[in-house]
Design a protein around this motif. Structure first.
Motif, PDB file in Angstrom:
ATOM      1  N   UNK A 145       0.826  -1.215   0.000  1.00  0.00           N
ATOM      2  CA  UNK A 145       0.000   0.000   0.000  1.00  0.00           C
ATOM      3  C   UNK A 145       0.856   1.260   0.000  1.00  0.00           C
ATOM      4  N   UNK A 146       1.977   1.232   0.698  1.00  0.00           N
ATOM      5  CA  UNK A 146       2.893   2.370   0.683  1.00  0.00           C
ATOM      6  C   UNK A 146       3.388   2.641  -0.737  1.00  0.00           C
ATOM      7  N   UNK A 147       3.816   1.590  -1.408  1.00  0.00           N
ATOM      8  CA  UNK A 147       4.322   1.746  -2.770  1.00  0.00           C
ATOM      9  C   UNK A 147       3.235   2.287  -3.693  1.00  0.00           C
ATOM     10  N   UNK A 148       2.023   1.768  -3.536  1.00  0.00           N
ATOM     11  CA  UNK A 148       0.903   2.231  -4.358  1.00  0.00           C
ATOM     12  C   UNK A 148       0.586   3.689  -4.056  1.00  0.00           C
ATOM     13  N   UNK A 149       0.596   4.071  -2.784  1.00  0.00           N
ATOM     14  CA  UNK A 149       0.273   5.439  -2.394  1.00  0.00           C
ATOM     15  C   UNK A 149       1.237   6.431  -3.027  1.00  0.00           C
ATOM     16  N   UNK A 150       2.516   6.111  -2.993  1.00  0.00           N
ATOM     17  CA  UNK A 150       3.519   6.985  -3.605  1.00  0.00           C
ATOM     18  C   UNK A 150       3.278   7.108  -5.101  1.00  0.00           C
ATOM     19  N   UNK A 151       3.102   5.989  -5.766  1.00  0.00           N
ATOM     20  CA  UNK A 151       2.907   6.002  -7.216  1.00  0.00           C
ATOM     21  C   UNK A 151       1.647   6.769  -7.603  1.00  0.00           C
ATOM     22  N   UNK A 152       0.556   6.523  -6.901  1.00  0.00           N
ATOM     23  CA  UNK A 152      -0.713   7.166  -7.238  1.00  0.00           C
ATOM     24  C   UNK A 152      -0.685   8.663  -6.957  1.00  0.00           C
ATOM     25  N   UNK A 153      -0.068   9.055  -5.846  1.00  0.00           N
ATOM     26  CA  UNK A 153       0.023  10.475  -5.529  1.00  0.00           C
ATOM     27  C   UNK A 153       0.840  11.221  -6.584  1.00  0.00           C
ATOM     28  N   UNK A 154       1.912  10.612  -7.020  1.00  0.00           N
ATOM     29  CA  UNK A 154       2.745  11.242  -8.051  1.00  0.00           C
ATOM     30  C   UNK A 154       1.999  11.313  -9.385  1.00  0.00           C
ATOM     31  N   UNK A 155       1.284  10.249  -9.732  1.00  0.00           N
ATOM     32  CA  UNK A 155       0.477  10.267 -10.958  1.00  0.00           C
ATOM     33  C   UNK A 155      -0.574  11.372 -10.902  1.00  0.00           C
ATOM     34  N   UNK A 156      -1.091  11.643  -9.705  1.00  0.00           N
ATOM     35  CA  UNK A 156      -2.149  12.634  -9.536  1.00  0.00           C
ATOM     36  C   UNK A 156      -1.634  14.071  -9.559  1.00  0.00           C
ATOM     37  N   UNK A 157      -0.317  14.241  -9.525  1.00  0.00           N
ATOM     38  CA  UNK A 157       0.240  15.580  -9.640  1.00  0.00           C
ATOM     39  C   UNK A 157       0.764  16.179  -8.355  1.00  0.00           C
ATOM     40  N   UNK A 158       1.009  15.349  -7.338  1.00  0.00           N
ATOM     41  CA  UNK A 158       1.551  15.867  -6.081  1.00  0.00           C
ATOM     42  C   UNK A 158       2.872  16.571  -6.316  1.00  0.00           C
ATOM     43  N   UNK A 159       3.057  17.718  -5.664  1.00  0.00           N
ATOM     44  CA  UNK A 159       4.334  18.428  -5.722  1.00  0.00           C
ATOM     45  C   UNK A 159       5.269  17.939  -4.631  1.00  0.00           C
ATOM     46  N   UNK A 160       4.670  17.510  -3.512  1.00  0.00           N
ATOM     47  CA  UNK A 160       5.421  16.989  -2.367  1.00  0.00           C
ATOM     48  C   UNK A 160       4.729  15.744  -1.836  1.00  0.00           C
ATOM     49  N   UNK A 161       5.517  14.824  -1.324  1.00  0.00           N
ATOM     50  CA  UNK A 161       5.018  13.690  -0.572  1.00  0.00           C
ATOM     51  C   UNK A 161       5.341  13.926   0.895  1.00  0.00           C
ATOM     52  N   UNK A 162       4.394  13.595   1.785  1.00  0.00           N
ATOM     53  CA  UNK A 162       4.610  13.728   3.217  1.00  0.00           C
ATOM     54  C   UNK A 162       4.471  12.361   3.871  1.00  0.00           C
ATOM     55  N   UNK A 163       5.290  12.105   4.851  1.00  0.00           N
ATOM     56  CA  UNK A 163       5.227  10.815   5.536  1.00  0.00           C
ATOM     57  C   UNK A 163       3.945  10.638   6.336  1.00  0.00           C
ATOM     58  N   UNK A 164       3.436  11.725   6.925  1.00  0.00           N
ATOM     59  CA  UNK A 164       2.259  11.633   7.782  1.00  0.00           C
ATOM     60  C   UNK A 164       1.656  13.017   7.970  1.00  0.00           C
ATOM     61  N   UNK A 165       0.450  13.040   8.533  1.00  0.00           N
ATOM     62  CA  UNK A 165      -0.227  14.308   8.760  1.00  0.00           C
ATOM     63  C   UNK A 165       0.196  14.964  10.058  1.00  0.00           C
ATOM     64  N   UNK A 166       0.588  14.170  11.059  1.00  0.00           N
ATOM     65  CA  UNK A 166       0.936  14.735  12.357  1.00  0.00           C
ATOM     66  C   UNK A 166       1.650  13.702  13.208  1.00  0.00           C
ATOM     67  N   UNK A 186      11.622  12.553 -10.442  1.00  0.00           N
ATOM     68  CA  UNK A 186      12.233  13.881 -10.549  1.00  0.00           C
ATOM     69  C   UNK A 186      11.159  14.950 -10.497  1.00  0.00           C
ATOM     70  N   UNK A 187      11.400  15.979  -9.703  1.00  0.00           N
ATOM     71  CA  UNK A 187      10.457  17.083  -9.603  1.00  0.00           C
ATOM     72  C   UNK A 187       9.491  16.985  -8.443  1.00  0.00           C
ATOM     73  N   UNK A 188       9.390  15.817  -7.832  1.00  0.00           N
ATOM     74  CA  UNK A 188       8.530  15.640  -6.664  1.00  0.00           C
ATOM     75  C   UNK A 188       9.406  15.627  -5.422  1.00  0.00           C
ATOM     76  N   UNK A 189       9.116  16.521  -4.485  1.00  0.00           N
ATOM     77  CA  UNK A 189       9.930  16.681  -3.291  1.00  0.00           C
ATOM     78  C   UNK A 189       9.268  16.032  -2.085  1.00  0.00           C
TER      79      UNK A 189
END
Length: 233
Positions: A145-166, A186-189
């Protein structure tokens, strides 16, 4: 000295990586004004504020180098409808937000609704038109699920990935940050979030590859008076 040494950063250098956060319930106008003035005085990357304070933040921070940041579907993550989330994103940007952090539909991801998870993020990205940081809640996910979350968020246009909300989900750590950095195209921080209260933590997270960290302990961190008693988001 290497950049993993806390003493290798000046206060101003550290501040440039910190998003100065104040989202506490009951924050008064005077308290928010102080928060915004601190962001300018210390040279923080952004002032992270609740949506209701975005107009004030945009007014106070106009003409400064400090960005106006806000969050949606937060702090209760994954409870908004996708349409409501996109509408709020558009409204926050209209009011002056220059970047947004967003909660995701963890339950949809865990249910196998990958298309819904991706489109929920994409809808916000399209509506906002500003950088969107996606809170992935890594500790709640399996390895797949972690791997999928990263891939899907990047496909959706995320500029940044965050490990958690709080910090209620995870204390930001180098392992989680490296996980995201290694998988981000590349380009996603990466932004680190959760339980960040000390200068040493910030330096470790930056060394692991984080571009930004979010915390409400920014002043004590850059002043090197930090302890473990301050909340962090």
């Amino acid at each position: 000295m290497t950049r993993s040494d806390p003493d290798s950063y000046t206060a101003r250098e550290l501040a440039s990586h910190i998003q100065h956060t104040k989202i506490a319930v009951g924050t008064t106008r005077d308290e928010m004004l102080t928060h915004l003035q601190e962001a300018v005085e210390f040279g923080f990357d952004a002032a992270m504020v609740a949506g209701s304070w975005v107009p004030l933040a945009a007014e106070v921070l106009a003409g400064t180098d400090v960005s106006v940041a806000s969050a949606l579907d937060f702090p209760r993550v994954g409870v908004m409808t996708s349409a409501g989330k996109a509408a709020e994103a558009a409204e926050l940007v209209r009011l002056g937000a220059q970047e947004l952090d967003m909660g995701v539909q963890v339950g949809w991801l865990r249910s196998g609704d990958y298309a819904g998870f991706r489109e929920d993020i994409a809808g916000v990205v399209r509506a906002a038109g500003v950088p969107v940081k996606v809170m992935l809640e890594l500790p709640l996910l399996t390895d797949d699920e972690k791997a999928a979350a990263v891939e899907l968020a990047c496909e959706a246009g995320a500029a940044y990935l965050k490990n958690a909300s709080s910090g209620a989900i995870e204390t930001a750590n180098p392992e989680s940050i490296r996980y995201l950095v290694e998988r981000a195209p590349a380009g996603v921080l990466v932004k680190a979030s959760g339980g960040i209260t000390t200068r040493g933590q910030v330096v470790e997270l930056l060394a692991a590859g984080a571009a930004l960290v979010g915390t409400s302990a920014g002043i004590s961190i850059v002043s090197d008076t930090s302890d473990d008693s301050t909340t962090s988001y």
